[in-house]
Design a protein around this motif. Structure first.
Motif, PDB file in Angstrom:
ATOM      1  N   ASN A 116       0.771  -1.321   0.091  1.00  0.00           N
ATOM      2  CA  ASN A 116       0.071  -0.038  -0.170  1.00  0.00           C
ATOM      3  C   ASN A 116       0.687   1.380  -0.005  1.00  0.00           C
ATOM      4  O   ASN A 116       0.222   2.449   0.677  1.00  0.00           O
ATOM      5  CB  ASN A 116      -0.954   0.012   1.209  1.00  0.00           C
ATOM      6  N   SER A 155      -2.068   0.862   9.262  1.00  0.00           N
ATOM      7  CA  SER A 155      -3.503   0.954   9.429  1.00  0.00           C
ATOM      8  C   SER A 155      -3.697   2.286   9.892  1.00  0.00           C
ATOM      9  O   SER A 155      -4.345   3.156   9.518  1.00  0.00           O
ATOM     10  CB  SER A 155      -3.755   0.095  10.410  1.00  0.00           C
ATOM     11  N   LEU A 156      -2.748   2.990  10.882  1.00  0.00           N
ATOM     12  CA  LEU A 156      -2.826   4.123  11.208  1.00  0.00           C
ATOM     13  C   LEU A 156      -2.448   5.112  10.239  1.00  0.00           C
ATOM     14  O   LEU A 156      -3.060   6.325   9.921  1.00  0.00           O
ATOM     15  CB  LEU A 156      -2.053   4.388  12.497  1.00  0.00           C
ATOM     16  N   ARG A 173      -2.748   4.831   6.844  1.00  0.00           N
ATOM     17  CA  ARG A 173      -3.584   4.907   5.745  1.00  0.00           C
ATOM     18  C   ARG A 173      -5.007   5.291   6.141  1.00  0.00           C
ATOM     19  O   ARG A 173      -5.773   6.128   5.373  1.00  0.00           O
ATOM     20  CB  ARG A 173      -4.147   3.244   5.326  1.00  0.00           C
ATOM     21  N   SER A 174      -5.365   5.186   7.601  1.00  0.00           N
ATOM     22  CA  SER A 174      -6.530   5.762   7.927  1.00  0.00           C
ATOM     23  C   SER A 174      -6.397   7.272   8.447  1.00  0.00           C
ATOM     24  O   SER A 174      -7.216   7.952   8.901  1.00  0.00           O
ATOM     25  CB  SER A 174      -7.136   5.047   9.026  1.00  0.00           C
ATOM     26  N   ARG A 175      -5.209   7.714   8.363  1.00  0.00           N
ATOM     27  CA  ARG A 175      -4.852   9.213   8.721  1.00  0.00           C
ATOM     28  C   ARG A 175      -5.202   9.359  10.118  1.00  0.00           C
ATOM     29  O   ARG A 175      -5.780  10.563  10.359  1.00  0.00           O
ATOM     30  CB  ARG A 175      -5.394  10.101   7.812  1.00  0.00           C
ATOM     31  N   SER A 176      -4.839   8.413  11.111  1.00  0.00           N
ATOM     32  CA  SER A 176      -5.356   8.421  12.358  1.00  0.00           C
ATOM     33  C   SER A 176      -4.062   8.583  13.362  1.00  0.00           C
ATOM     34  O   SER A 176      -3.128   8.181  13.130  1.00  0.00           O
ATOM     35  CB  SER A 176      -5.903   7.041  12.931  1.00  0.00           C
ATOM     36  N   GLY A 200      -6.583   6.296   1.161  1.00  0.00           N
ATOM     37  CA  GLY A 200      -5.634   5.891   2.239  1.00  0.00           C
ATOM     38  C   GLY A 200      -4.208   5.337   1.046  1.00  0.00           C
ATOM     39  O   GLY A 200      -3.696   4.562   1.531  1.00  0.00           O
TER      40      GLY A 200
END
Length: 223
Positions: free
Chosen positions: A104, A127-128, A130-133, A200
């Protein structure tokens, strides 16, 4: 991860899609015939530099995804084309048998550079990103030493979200949020930076790959 490293190198060789100097001649990404005299005289050769003409040529020569990779330790610039895809994993390679695997848009392993990143456990971090978290997660890197031993390093990474930036490169013309991962273990620390669009996708990035490789920059020309 080894199954993601099987390369169809003939494709890259046929296109000559390796790093090039400003003269436009195809070269081995880290070594060229013209650089040999300088090396023999203990002078460091100038690193390859990607030109606008080479970017245009690569985009015209193939419809596959391709990216510019910049090795900060040497300032070498490589244009590599996707040779194989397996789900979210993309293998980019050169005729010099160097390979970079992205998941990704994030580098997860390398081959042929020396001190390679053999594999990584990047799921939580990715994961963080790509989710912009924002948040905190672990990140494990595995490297091969000169005596063929595998070292395992686990870092704690804190994710922060920054400003939104436009990214225009090749066929990429999007806006993305800057995500910064500040990572450390007991002895080392590093900071990775990713620009992530609303879907993402990592549309630009700079990440640390290990003590030997240092930082690699990735700029997709076509996703």
């Amino acid at each position: 991860m080894l199954k993601h490293m099987k390369l169809t190198l003939a494709f890259a060789a046929a296109l000559g899609l390796v790093a090039c100097s400003s003269t436009g001649e195809n070269k081995n990404p880290l070594l060229s015939i013209k650089a040999l005299p300088a090396m023999l005289s203990n002078k460091r050769p100038a690193p390859p530099v990607v030109t606008a003409e080479q970017i245009t040529s690569v985009l015209a020569a193939t419809d596959r995804p391709n990216s510019i990779f910049v090795i900060e330790n040497t300032a070498a610039q490589l244009i590599l084309v996707e040779l194989q895809r397996n789900g979210p994993y993309q293998t980019y390679g050169s005729s010099a048998r160097q390979a970079i695997v992205l998941r990704n848009g994030k580098i997860v392993s390398t081959r042929g550079f020396g001190g390679d990143l053999m594999s990584s456990d990047e799921g939580g971090l990715l994961s963080l990103v790509r989710s912009r978290s924002v948040g905190t997660t672990s990140y494990t890197l595995r490297h091969l030493t000169s005596d063929n031993q595998t070292t395992v390093s686990t870092f704690t990474c804190k994710l922060d979200a920054g400003q939104t930036l436009p990214v225009v490169s090749g066929e990429v013309n999007r806006k993305g949020r800057v995500m910064t991962a500040t990572c450390k273990d007991a002895n080392r620390s590093f900071t990775n930076t990713y620009v992530v669009d609303g879907g993402g996708n990592i549309i630009s990035g700079r990440q640390w790959l290990g003590d030997v490789l240092g930082y690699f920059n990735v700029q997709p020309l076509r996703i």
